[in-house]
Design a protein around this motif. Sequence first.
Motif, PDB file in Angstrom:
ATOM      1  N   ALA A 248       0.817  -1.218   0.000  1.00 38.78           N
ATOM      2  CA  ALA A 248       0.000   0.000   0.000  1.00 38.78           C
ATOM      3  C   ALA A 248       0.852   1.271   0.000  1.00 38.78           C
ATOM      4  O   ALA A 248       0.330   2.363  -0.211  1.00 38.78           O
ATOM      5  CB  ALA A 248      -0.930   0.008   1.210  1.00 38.78           C
TER       6      ALA A 248
ATOM      7  N   PRO B  12      -2.128   2.182  -4.746  1.00 33.20           N
ATOM      8  CA  PRO B  12      -3.306   2.609  -3.992  1.00 33.20           C
ATOM      9  C   PRO B  12      -3.835   1.437  -3.166  1.00 33.20           C
ATOM     10  O   PRO B  12      -3.926   0.311  -3.659  1.00 33.20           O
ATOM     11  CB  PRO B  12      -4.297   3.024  -5.086  1.00 33.20           C
ATOM     12  CG  PRO B  12      -3.431   3.402  -6.252  1.00 33.20           C
ATOM     13  CD  PRO B  12      -2.256   2.456  -6.196  1.00 33.20           C
TER      14      PRO B  12
ATOM     15  N   TRP C  86      -6.710   0.419  -2.220  1.00 33.21           N
ATOM     16  CA  TRP C  86      -7.847  -0.348  -2.717  1.00 33.21           C
ATOM     17  C   TRP C  86      -7.433  -1.290  -3.845  1.00 33.21           C
ATOM     18  O   TRP C  86      -8.018  -2.361  -4.021  1.00 33.21           O
ATOM     19  CB  TRP C  86      -8.960   0.584  -3.191  1.00 33.21           C
ATOM     20  CG  TRP C  86      -8.709   1.304  -4.484  1.00 33.21           C
ATOM     21  CD1 TRP C  86      -8.080   2.496  -4.655  1.00 33.21           C
ATOM     22  CD2 TRP C  86      -9.095   0.869  -5.794  1.00 33.21           C
ATOM     23  NE1 TRP C  86      -8.042   2.839  -5.981  1.00 33.21           N
ATOM     24  CE2 TRP C  86      -8.663   1.857  -6.702  1.00 33.21           C
ATOM     25  CE3 TRP C  86      -9.755  -0.261  -6.282  1.00 33.21           C
ATOM     26  CZ2 TRP C  86      -8.870   1.756  -8.073  1.00 33.21           C
ATOM     27  CZ3 TRP C  86      -9.972  -0.359  -7.644  1.00 33.21           C
ATOM     28  CH2 TRP C  86      -9.528   0.646  -8.524  1.00 33.21           C
ATOM     29  N   GLN C  87      -6.383  -0.920  -4.593  1.00 31.65           N
ATOM     30  CA  GLN C  87      -5.936  -1.775  -5.685  1.00 31.65           C
ATOM     31  C   GLN C  87      -5.204  -3.011  -5.177  1.00 31.65           C
ATOM     32  O   GLN C  87      -5.186  -4.050  -5.845  1.00 31.65           O
ATOM     33  CB  GLN C  87      -5.053  -0.992  -6.646  1.00 31.65           C
ATOM     34  CG  GLN C  87      -5.794   0.035  -7.472  1.00 31.65           C
ATOM     35  CD  GLN C  87      -4.959   0.621  -8.595  1.00 31.65           C
ATOM     36  OE1 GLN C  87      -3.990   0.015  -9.044  1.00 31.65           O
ATOM     37  NE2 GLN C  87      -5.341   1.808  -9.055  1.00 31.65           N
TER      38      GLN C  87
ATOM     39  N   GLY D 254      -5.528   1.189   3.104  1.00 32.49           N
ATOM     40  CA  GLY D 254      -5.324   2.632   2.972  1.00 32.49           C
ATOM     41  C   GLY D 254      -4.727   3.218   4.242  1.00 32.49           C
ATOM     42  O   GLY D 254      -3.798   4.030   4.198  1.00 32.49           O
TER      43      GLY D 254
END
Length: 284
Positions: free
Chosen positions: A168, A172, A174-175, A228
Motif C-alpha cells: 500500500a 493505492p 484499494w488496488q 489505505g
Amino acid sequence: MRTGTLLAGAGVLAFSLNFPATTWSLGSFGPWTTAALRCVIAGLLAGGCLLAAGARVPARRHWPGLLVVAVGCVLGFPLLSTLALETTRTSHAAVVIGGLPIATAVVSCLRTGQRPSPVFWGAAVAGAATVVGFVLLEGGGSLTAGDGYLLAALVVCAAGYAEGGRLARHLPGWQVIAWALVAALPLTTLVSTVALTAEPVHPAWTGVAGMAYLAVVTQFVAFVLWYGGMGVIGVAKASQLQLAQPLLTLLWAVALLGERLTPAAPAAAAAVLACIVITQRARG
C-alpha cells in the motif's frame, strides 16, 4: 497520521462483523460455499472497479506480494475461519482472533525491518498472552479443532496483512486487495462451483444478508479502508488498532446472535483492548 488512523479504525469496525456475518451465512450455505462464493462476488466487484478506474496492471515486482495477499486474505483466512465457526462460538473466535495484531506486527518487522519500541512490543505481547491464556482456559488447558483452524488463520492472515500494508506504500490501497481478489478468481470460482453442487443451500434472509456483507464489506470495502490506513501509519502501528476487534465482535455476537458470554470472554477482551492505548502511544 490522523487520516491513516481513521481509515484503519473504520476497517477494524467493518471487520468486526465478519464472524457474526459468517455465522449467519452458514445458516444458508455450506462452509466451502461460504468461504469461496464471498470471494467470487468480491472479485467481480473488484474487477469492475479496476476497469472503471482504468487501473494499470501492477508491475511484475509487485505480484509476489499480491499473491501472498491472495493466499492469506482471500483464500486462507476465509476458509479457515469459516471451518472454525462450524464448531466454535462467535464470541470465542472473537477473542482468539485478538492474536492477529501481534502476528501481523512480527511478520511486518521481519519483512520490512521496522523496529518498534520496547514499550510497543511489551504491550503487544501482553495482548497476545491474554488471548493464549483465554484459549487455554476455555479449552480446559488444551486446544480444540476450532482453535487450530483459528490459529492457522492468524498465521496466513498476518502474512497477507503485512504484505498488503507494505504494498500500500507503492500502490493505492484499494488496488492491493482488488488485484489479489482478481488473481484468486479462477480458483475461487472453481471451488464455489463445486461447493454449490456438493453442499445444500437453504435460502434465508439472514444467510443471504450474511453472504452479502462478507462479499461486499468484509472481503472488499473493509480491506480498502484497512490497507489505505496501513499505507499512511505503517503496518505495525495499524495492526494494533485491531486489538479493538474482539470486543466489538463480542458486542455483535450478543446483539445479533443472542450468544451468552462466559465471564472470561469480556474480561479477556477488555484486557486486550487496554493494550491498544499503550501501543498507539508508543514511539516507533
